[in-house]
Motif scaffolding. Structure first.
Motif, PDB file in Angstrom:
ATOM      1  N   THR A  40       0.831  -1.195   0.000  1.00  0.00           N
ATOM      2  CA  THR A  40       0.000   0.000   0.000  1.00  0.00           C
ATOM      3  C   THR A  40       0.864   1.242   0.000  1.00  0.00           C
ATOM      4  N   LEU A  41       0.229   2.357  -0.231  1.00  0.00           N
ATOM      5  CA  LEU A  41       0.929   3.639  -0.230  1.00  0.00           C
ATOM      6  C   LEU A  41       1.510   3.949   1.141  1.00  0.00           C
ATOM      7  N   ALA A  42       0.787   3.588   2.201  1.00  0.00           N
ATOM      8  CA  ALA A  42       1.268   3.832   3.569  1.00  0.00           C
ATOM      9  C   ALA A  42       2.529   3.023   3.846  1.00  0.00           C
ATOM     10  N   LEU A  68       5.436   4.655   2.005  1.00  0.00           N
ATOM     11  CA  LEU A  68       5.875   5.869   2.697  1.00  0.00           C
ATOM     12  C   LEU A  68       6.612   5.527   3.986  1.00  0.00           C
ATOM     13  N   GLU A  69       6.122   4.506   4.685  1.00  0.00           N
ATOM     14  CA  GLU A  69       6.771   4.093   5.929  1.00  0.00           C
ATOM     15  C   GLU A  69       8.181   3.552   5.635  1.00  0.00           C
ATOM     16  N   GLU A  70       8.299   2.761   4.585  1.00  0.00           N
ATOM     17  CA  GLU A  70       9.620   2.239   4.207  1.00  0.00           C
ATOM     18  C   GLU A  70      10.564   3.369   3.822  1.00  0.00           C
ATOM     19  N   ARG A  71      10.047   4.322   3.074  1.00  0.00           N
ATOM     20  CA  ARG A  71      10.871   5.461   2.668  1.00  0.00           C
ATOM     21  C   ARG A  71      11.301   6.277   3.888  1.00  0.00           C
ATOM     22  N   LEU A  72      10.382   6.470   4.824  1.00  0.00           N
ATOM     23  CA  LEU A  72      10.704   7.214   6.033  1.00  0.00           C
ATOM     24  C   LEU A  72      11.762   6.476   6.853  1.00  0.00           C
ATOM     25  N   THR A  73      11.606   5.165   6.966  1.00  0.00           N
ATOM     26  CA  THR A  73      12.591   4.352   7.685  1.00  0.00           C
ATOM     27  C   THR A  73      13.966   4.470   7.021  1.00  0.00           C
TER      28      THR A  73
END
Length: 73
Positions: free
Chosen positions: A2-4, A7-12
């Motif tokens: 999912t998009l979330a 985004l969470e992976e990118r933030l990590t």
């Protein structure tokens, strides 16, 4: 995926990179501080050696007027 999650992976990933950069900056800061202290010590030693060299030069300078006349005068 999912998009979330993306985004969470990118933030990590960004957090990991930021932590690595923080550590790198801290190491570089300590290195620069150590080099600054070393450079200051070297400058002081250079000044001391320059002063000593001036003293040695003046003690070795040959001034014929300051010598006593030769014995045959």
């Amino acid at each position: 995926m999912t998009l979330a999650t993306t985004l969470e992976e990118r933030l990590t990933e960004l957090e990991v990179r930021f932590a690595f950069l923080e550590d790198t900056v801290a190491v570089l800061n300590r290195t620069v501080a150590a080099h600054d202290r070393l450079l200051g010590d070297m400058r002081e030693e250079f000044r001391r050696l320059r002063s000593e060299l001036g003293a040695v030069r003046s003690s070795l300078s040959h001034d014929p007027a300051s010598e006593p006349p030769p014995p045959h005068y």
